[in-house]
Motif scaffolding. Structure first.
Motif, short mmCIF file in Angstrom:
data_model
loop_
_atom_site.label_atom_id
_atom_site.label_comp_id
_atom_site.label_asym_id
_atom_site.label_seq_id
_atom_site.Cartn_x
_atom_site.Cartn_y
_atom_site.Cartn_z
N LEU A 94 0.84 -1.20 0.00
CA LEU A 94 0.00 0.00 0.00
C LEU A 94 0.87 1.25 0.00
N PRO A 95 0.98 1.94 -1.15
CA PRO A 95 1.75 3.19 -1.15
C PRO A 95 0.99 4.29 -0.40
N ARG A 96 1.75 5.16 0.25
CA ARG A 96 1.07 6.18 1.07
C ARG A 96 1.85 7.49 1.04
N GLY A 97 1.09 8.60 0.93
CA GLY A 97 1.68 9.92 1.09
C GLY A 97 1.45 10.35 2.53
N THR A 98 0.70 11.44 2.67
CA THR A 98 0.44 11.95 4.02
C THR A 98 -0.65 11.17 4.75
N GLY A 99 -1.42 10.41 3.99
CA GLY A 99 -2.52 9.68 4.61
C GLY A 99 -3.64 10.62 5.02
N SER A 100 -3.93 11.60 4.15
CA SER A 100 -5.04 12.52 4.45
C SER A 100 -6.31 12.12 3.71
N SER A 101 -6.28 10.95 3.10
CA SER A 101 -7.44 10.52 2.33
C SER A 101 -8.68 10.37 3.20
N LEU A 102 -9.81 10.62 2.59
CA LEU A 102 -11.06 10.59 3.34
C LEU A 102 -11.89 9.33 3.09
N ALA A 160 -7.76 21.33 -0.65
CA ALA A 160 -7.69 22.14 0.57
C ALA A 160 -6.57 21.64 1.49
N SER A 161 -6.17 20.41 1.31
CA SER A 161 -5.15 19.81 2.16
C SER A 161 -3.74 19.99 1.60
N SER A 162 -3.56 20.90 0.65
CA SER A 162 -2.29 20.96 -0.09
C SER A 162 -1.08 21.34 0.77
N SER A 165 -0.51 17.48 1.90
CA SER A 165 -0.73 16.33 1.02
C SER A 165 0.32 16.31 -0.08
N THR A 166 0.59 15.12 -0.58
CA THR A 166 1.70 14.94 -1.51
C THR A 166 1.23 14.88 -2.95
N VAL A 167 2.16 15.12 -3.85
CA VAL A 167 1.82 15.00 -5.27
C VAL A 167 1.46 13.55 -5.58
N ASN A 174 -6.49 11.47 -7.75
CA ASN A 174 -6.97 12.40 -8.78
C ASN A 174 -7.57 13.64 -8.12
N SER A 175 -6.75 14.26 -7.29
CA SER A 175 -7.24 15.34 -6.44
C SER A 175 -7.53 16.62 -7.21
N THR A 176 -8.26 17.47 -6.55
CA THR A 176 -8.60 18.76 -7.13
C THR A 176 -9.09 19.67 -6.01
N GLY A 177 -9.38 20.91 -6.35
CA GLY A 177 -9.79 21.81 -5.28
C GLY A 177 -10.79 22.84 -5.77
C1 LIG Z 1 -9.57 18.41 5.68
C2 LIG Z 1 -9.34 17.75 4.35
C3 LIG Z 1 -9.59 18.46 3.21
C4 LIG Z 1 -9.41 17.85 1.97
N1 LIG Z 1 -9.66 18.57 0.85
C5 LIG Z 1 -9.50 18.00 -0.34
C6 LIG Z 1 -9.75 18.75 -1.52
O1 LIG Z 1 -10.07 19.94 -1.48
N2 LIG Z 1 -9.61 18.13 -2.71
C7 LIG Z 1 -9.19 16.83 -2.78
O2 LIG Z 1 -9.05 16.31 -3.88
N3 LIG Z 1 -8.94 16.11 -1.68
C8 LIG Z 1 -9.07 16.65 -0.47
N4 LIG Z 1 -8.81 15.92 0.64
C9 LIG Z 1 -8.39 14.52 0.52
C10 LIG Z 1 -6.87 14.33 0.42
O3 LIG Z 1 -6.24 15.24 1.29
C11 LIG Z 1 -6.33 14.54 -0.98
O4 LIG Z 1 -6.91 13.63 -1.84
C12 LIG Z 1 -4.80 14.50 -1.06
O5 LIG Z 1 -4.42 14.83 -2.36
C13 LIG Z 1 -4.22 13.17 -0.70
O6 LIG Z 1 -2.82 13.32 -0.55
P1 LIG Z 1 -2.00 12.45 0.50
O7 LIG Z 1 -0.57 12.75 0.35
O8 LIG Z 1 -2.57 12.57 1.84
O9 LIG Z 1 -2.28 10.99 -0.09
P2 LIG Z 1 -2.64 9.67 0.67
O10 LIG Z 1 -3.91 9.83 1.40
O11 LIG Z 1 -1.49 9.21 1.44
O12 LIG Z 1 -2.84 8.71 -0.58
C14 LIG Z 1 -3.89 8.89 -1.49
C15 LIG Z 1 -3.97 7.72 -2.43
O13 LIG Z 1 -2.83 7.75 -3.29
C16 LIG Z 1 -2.14 6.54 -3.23
N5 LIG Z 1 -0.72 6.84 -3.34
C17 LIG Z 1 0.02 7.62 -2.54
N6 LIG Z 1 1.29 7.64 -2.96
C18 LIG Z 1 1.35 6.85 -4.05
C19 LIG Z 1 2.41 6.44 -4.92
N7 LIG Z 1 3.65 6.85 -4.73
N8 LIG Z 1 2.11 5.58 -5.92
C20 LIG Z 1 0.84 5.18 -6.13
N9 LIG Z 1 -0.19 5.52 -5.35
C21 LIG Z 1 0.06 6.35 -4.32
C22 LIG Z 1 -2.51 5.93 -1.90
O14 LIG Z 1 -2.39 4.53 -1.92
C23 LIG Z 1 -3.94 6.36 -1.74
O15 LIG Z 1 -4.77 5.46 -2.39
C24 LIG Z 1 -8.98 16.51 1.89
C25 LIG Z 1 -8.71 15.80 3.06
C26 LIG Z 1 -8.89 16.42 4.28
C27 LIG Z 1 -8.59 15.64 5.51
#
Ligand SMILES: Cc1cc2nc3c(=O)[nH]c(=O)nc-3n(C[C@H](O)[C@H](O)[C@H](O)COP(=O)(O)OP(=O)(O)OC[C@H]3O[C@@H](n4cnc5c(N)ncnc54)[C@H](O)[C@@H]3O)c2cc1C
Ligand code: SF4
Ligand code: SF4
Length: 1008
Positions: A94-102, A160-162, A165-167, A174-177
């Motif tokens: 399971l690859p993981r960035g910041t783990g801010s996924s909802l 909003a979590s930029s 949160s990681t690229v 497939n994030s967006t804002g």
């Molecule tokens: C308060 C709050 C607000 C938020 N607002 C938004 C918003 O406005 N828009 C939005 O789109 N999201 C939002 N999110 C959700 C989340 O923060 C985003 O989707 C963010 O881009 C995820 O980044 P992350 O680094 O936390 O990824 P993670 O949560 O760590 O991972 C996200 C997904 O990517 C996969 N992944 C991570 N790294 C890799 C890699 N190297 N290779 C392959 N797969 C990988 C993971 O397995 C997971 O499935 C919000 C979350 C919170 C808590």
């Protein structure tokens, strides 16, 4: 001494070669063979123990599932080794960035988590000409944007979590804002990827012209990559019409796999296949990205906002398609529930103030200078449409950065405000980003309301109306079966609604555990079958993040020997649930304002804000270490595991828990104010440390630091002898051995004349109480009194210059701050009681109690109220001020004449004062006295009282200090100033630097 990593690495219970894996509650020992093989192959960190499992068992969602362990890779070779090793042991990845996924896509039962945030977070290349950047997956989006700003560019998707949160995670989801109306979503900007596939091979995805030479040579390879290209092309061609029919035409649709985007005509008119587009939104289920090249857009210089107020939510929704007719860059919605919560909240009330009474909903429109030349004319156009001729009854216009910032603050306050609701029913995310075409929003919302009513609940509405995404979080109690069943039933009804309205179940946050179950409903059997075929082509054994985006229909489905990826019931793997129970400990401190100890712990929803590193105070230890265990979230998760039976009974009071989880929290209080839900870890820590001392006794060093005043008094009496003694050869090593005080640290020297003695010797105050403008008791804190009296003398000088009568009471005890931080709550309370008893009569007589040392001021203002009850403590606490705060509040400087040196001061505030919103006073007073001031957006200095002196914390303290030193170096200031005694020690310990002055000393210097 073991480093945190070493301790985390050592599995509890020893290693065995057992091979049976229980995926529900992975047994650390069962993974010992895998762990040791990984350690042999990976350069980065390998953590396979129960603490690591707990720390990575949650993300920002409602889910919880323990992984087998965690790999923190240093490079792509580490990732390859991790994938090969894990899969050879039949363990998912399971690859993981910041783990801010909802949606729960970053937690997985029995997986090997690959955490990219510590080492693989670099920007590899920026090519401004080509408007492209190449980054490692763990690069934080805001860090990329900061680097791009110099080139006038930005990465367009702006979740909003930029700030944390990681690229890589953004690509995974497939994030967006808020600006998707203008820019679309991440898949439009993901050009090329380096990916490790399930067999450990590394591929480079990019545009490949169909049937061109490159394409043919890939197919001729006869390997996994070739199979993937063949399968993907076949799937797209064979399901062309279903792809056409089933994918909604929306700006944002992130459910399922991107089959509709993988083959397209490029800018040169060639038909290309680009597998990068498939990895976007795949949630780590197809491969692990080790490098990403993204395209960039130009960054507008200026923006303007207008907030249209409606007296009806549906009317606001009806206005959305009309808003999109104008050249806007964002159309956002807030409803009256958000306004109500903001008005009732101390932190956000000021932002809600301008919202007119009767506003049931508001649409916020944004313009940028790339879209319009004249903001006021553009706003006049929309005013004419929505207010003069439309249903809006009022408009708030915002042109300055500050006024726009305030409106965005209100809009972004929605989630924290909702999540900090007291009690077990909470507005949980599970269908919170369903998206429908904007023209169908009004009808959809009406029907959504009916669904909520049928289930006897309500919700707030906010977010990205312009692209049809509404964040709607129904309020449910997920600790009860009824709440869980309601969640499922609401999701079932709402997904029906979304299909009826040609929408997507997820328009922003991805499928995860919350929505994968429903994907067959959205895409129908044909595409659902295609998704499974696609998954199997990339990942024949379903090793990557199984059960997300796509799942197997039953145990008879093909597959190796596990149930991996079978089913995806959204009701499984919940963080809470009917079986969840937490023990509410008997607490010494008063937690009633926080709803109890366990409620305060459970307030952490995993949003990951405590992993941001660029502003505010929270969380200095993570900033220096990049370790999950050193985030507020990590600590809260560990505490929750300890009080809910997730960890063995009494683990909370184990030596390991104390040293790894609690002791590394510096108690800066940053989280009290910066955590969106107010998880106050400093308070939780003091309470648990107290319980620990009750059980295990208090160590010598804690007792020494907790009673430092007695020693300091002695040291001062014996000075200068005591100072010489401290410098004798071997004395530092002796202190390290006996007391655990870092030999690298220079101890504070003692002043041979204490502040009290100096004050008495000068004959007390030179301002008589009868003529005075005010009466101040200057608190003789230990440090100012015995070690460095100069700030105290400066305070007397400035106060008297402002015609304030000063007295330094000699019958007070130390504030108890040091004892409180160490969890010696009995001592802290005794001191609080003594001081309040002595000060009450003065306070009744109109005296103020003023402190040179910020941590002591805040101790009186905040912690005393947790330690004691009653009117006396409230009155004394209410009359306590930091020195700069006092001067500001009573506007004492209006009565002073200044002739400040022509200097710019670099101001580093104290974390305790920042947390309690008291830090701005110093900057105001210094500026009014004539100084230019550059206030740093700095965190804790890392000394935190005794923390920086403690041998085992020295390195971390230094690491935190380095961050501050970097900020100081970048500041244009001539002189550094800091109110905190510890901060001044830390800053003074820099090679070649001397201890900086307290702001009150600078103010005294400025007196005419
Ligand atoms: C308060 C709050 C607000 C938020 N607002 C938004 C918003 O406005 N828009 C939005 O789109 N999201 C939002 N999110 C959700 C989340 O923060 C985003 O989707 C963010 O881009 C995820 O980044 P992350 O680094 O936390 O990824 P993670 O949560 O760590 O991972 C996200 C997904 O990517 C996969 N992944 C991570 N790294 C890799 C890699 N190297 N290779 C392959 N797969 C990988 C993971 O397995 C997971 O499935 C919000 C979350 C919170 C808590
Ligand atoms: S501690 Fe606060 S900021 Fe950190 S994850 Fe939990 S809720 Fe978010
Ligand atoms: S008190 Fe400071 S160090 Fe401790 S968790 Fe909160 S922000 Fe981090």
């Amino acid at each position: 001494m073991m480093a945190v990593e070493d301790i985390l690495d050592s599995p509890r219970g020893g290693e065995t070669s057992a091979t049976t894996l229980d995926l529900d509650r992975p047994d650390v020992a069962a993974y010992s063979a895998l762990a040791s093989e990984l350690r042999g192959r990976v350069d980065g960190d390998v953590k396979f123990d129960e603490y690591a499992q707990v720390l990575y068992a949650t993300d920002g969602s409602i889910y919880q599932a323990r992984p087998a362990g965690v790999v923190v890779p240093k490079d792509a070779d580490d990732v390859r080794a991790a994938v090969e090793t894990a899969t050879s042991h039949g363990v998912p990845v399971l690859p993981r960035g910041t783990g801010s996924s909802l949606g729960g896509q970053t937690v997985g039962r029995g997986c090997v988590v690959i955490d990219f945030t510590k080492y693989m977070d670099d920007i590899v290349d920026i090519d401004p000409e080509a408007r492209r950047a190449t980054v490692q997956p763990g690069c934080v989006q805001d860090h990329l944007d900061a680097a791009l700003a110099d080139h006038g560019l930005k990465f367009a998707p702006d979740p909003a979590s930029s700030n944390r949160s990681t690229v890589g995670g953004g690509i995974g989801n497939n994030s967006t804002g808020a600006h998707s109306v203008r820019y679309g979503i991440t898949d439009a900007y993901t050009e090329e990827l380096e990916v490790i596939l399930s067999d450990g091979s590394r591929i480079h995805t990019r545009e490949v012209v169909l049937d061109g030479d490159e394409y043919d040579s890939i197919l001729a390879q006869d390997d996994l990559e070739a199979d993937i290209y063949r399968t993907v092309r076949g799937l797209v061609e064979n399901h062309e019409s279903e792809i056409e029919n089933k994918y909604p035409s929306l700006k944002r649709s992130v459910s399922g796999y991107n089959l509709q985007k993988v083959i397209y005509e490029n800018d040169d008119g060639e038909e290309v296949i680009n597998l990068s587009k498939l990895f976007v939104g795949a949630e780590g289920t197809l491969g692990v990205i080790v490098e990403a090249t993204v395209s960039l857009v130009t960054k507008p210089d200026e923006t303007a906002l207008a907030l249209y107020c409606f007296d009806d939510l549906v009317e606001a929704m009806e206005a959305v398609p009309e808003a999109l007719e104008f050249p806007v860059s964002a159309v956002e919605l807030m409803d009256d529930e958000v306004f109500r919560l903001a008005r009732e909240s101390e932190g956000y009330a000021e932002y809600a103030e301008p919202i007119p009474e009767g506003a049931k909903a508001a649409l916020m429109l944004e313009w940028d200078d790339e879209l319009v030349d004249d903001f006021e004319a553009a706003v006049a156009d929309t005013n004419a449409h929505f207010v003069d001729a439309g249903a809006a009854f009022d408009v708030l216009e915002a042109y300055s950065e500050e006024s726009q910032g305030r409106l965005w603050k209100l809009r972004k306050a929605a989630i924290p405000l909702l999540m900090s609701l007291e009690g077990d029913p909470k507005p949980y995310p599970f269908i919170e980003d369903a998206t429908v075409p904007p023209e169908e929003l009004a009808e959809y919302v009406q029907k959504f309301e009916d669904v909520l009513e049928d289930h006897g609940t309500s919700a707030a509405y906010f977010a990205h109306a312009g692209s049809g995404t509404l964040h709607i979080r129904p309020i449910l109690n997920l600790k009860e079966n009824e709440g869980i069943e309601k969640m499922h039933s609401i999701t079932d009804d709402v997904t029906d609604l979304v299909v009826e309205h040609h929408g997507a179940f997820s328009g922003e946050h991805g499928d995860g555990m919350a929505r994968t179950e429903f994907n067959p409903k959205m895409y129908g059997p044909e595409l659902w079958g295609a998704f499974k075929e696609l998954k199997t082509a990339f990942d024949p054994d379903w090793v990557f993040n199984p059960g997300n985006v796509v799942y197997r229909d039953g145990p008879s489905d093909p597959g190796p020997d596990s149930d991996r990826g079978v089913g995806a019931d959204m009701r499984e793997n919940l963080r809470y649930g009917p079986d969840y129970q937490s023990v509410e400990p008997q607490t010494d401190l008063d937690f009633s304002d926080e709803g109890g100890f366990s409620h305060l712990v459970e307030l952490c929803n995993g949003c990951g804000t405590c992993r941001q590193t660029d502003s505010n105070t929270m969380c200095p230890t993570y900033r220096a270490s990049k370790e999950e265990v050193q985030t507020t979230r990590g600590r809260a998760n560990m505490l929750r595991a300890a009080i809910s039976g997730e960890l063995p009974e009494d683990e909370l009071y184990s030596e390991r828990f104390q040293t790894e989880v609690l002791d590394l929290c510096v108690g800066c209080k940053g989280c009290q104010s910066d955590c969106p839900t107010g998880v106050d870890m400093a308070k939780l820590k003091s309470e648990v440390k107290h319980q620990y001392h009750q059980k295990e006794g208090t160590g010598l060093r804690s007792r020494v630091f907790g009673n430092i005043d007695t020693l300091s008094e002695l040291g001062s009496k014996l000075a200068p002898l005591s100072n010489v003694a401290a410098e004798l050869p071997g004395s530092r090593l002796l202190m390290e051995k006996v007391l655990g005080i870092a030999s690298e640290r220079e101890l504070p020297t003692f002043s041979s004349e204490s502040l009290e003695e100096w004050f008495e010797a000068r004959g007390g105050s030179s301002v008589s109480p009868a003529d005075a403008r005010g009466k101040v008791l200057l608190f003789p804190d230990t440090y100012t009194n015995y070690n460095y009296p100069e700030p105290g003398k400066a305070a007397v000088e400035v106060l008297e210059a402002a015609n304030v009568h000063v007295r330094i009471p000699s019958d007070l005890e130390p504030s108890g701050r040091a004892a409180f931080s160490m969890g010696m709550l009995d001592t802290a309370r005794d001191r609080a009681r003594h001081n309040v008893g002595r000060l009450r009569p003065y306070v009744d007589d109109g005296w103020s109690v003023v402190f040179v040392e910020p941590s002591d001021a805040v101790m009186f203002q905040d912690e005393y109220l947790d330690l004691l009850d009653g009117t006396a403590v409230e009155l004394v606490s209410g009359s306590a001020y930091g020195i700069m705060e006092y001067l500001d509040v009573v506007r004492a400087d209006d009565h002073l004449d200044f002739d400040a040196p022509a200097e710019t001061l670099t101001y580093h505030g104290h974390c305790n004062q920042k947390a309690t919103n008291k830090d701005h006073h110093a900057v105001g007073v210094l500026r009014r006295s004539g100084y230019a001031v550059d206030p740093l957006d700095s965190s804790c200095c890392g000394m935190a009282g005794s923390f920086g002196y403690e041998e085992e914390h020295y390195e971390l303290s230094k690491g935190i200090g380095e961050i501050l030193f970097g900020q100081v170096d970048e500041s244009p200031g001539d002189v550094v100033t800091a109110p905190g005694a510890s901060c001044r020690s830390q800053l003074g310990d820099r090679p070649g630097e001397s201890r900086p002055p307290h702001p009150i000393e600078k103010l005294a210097d400025a007196l005419d």
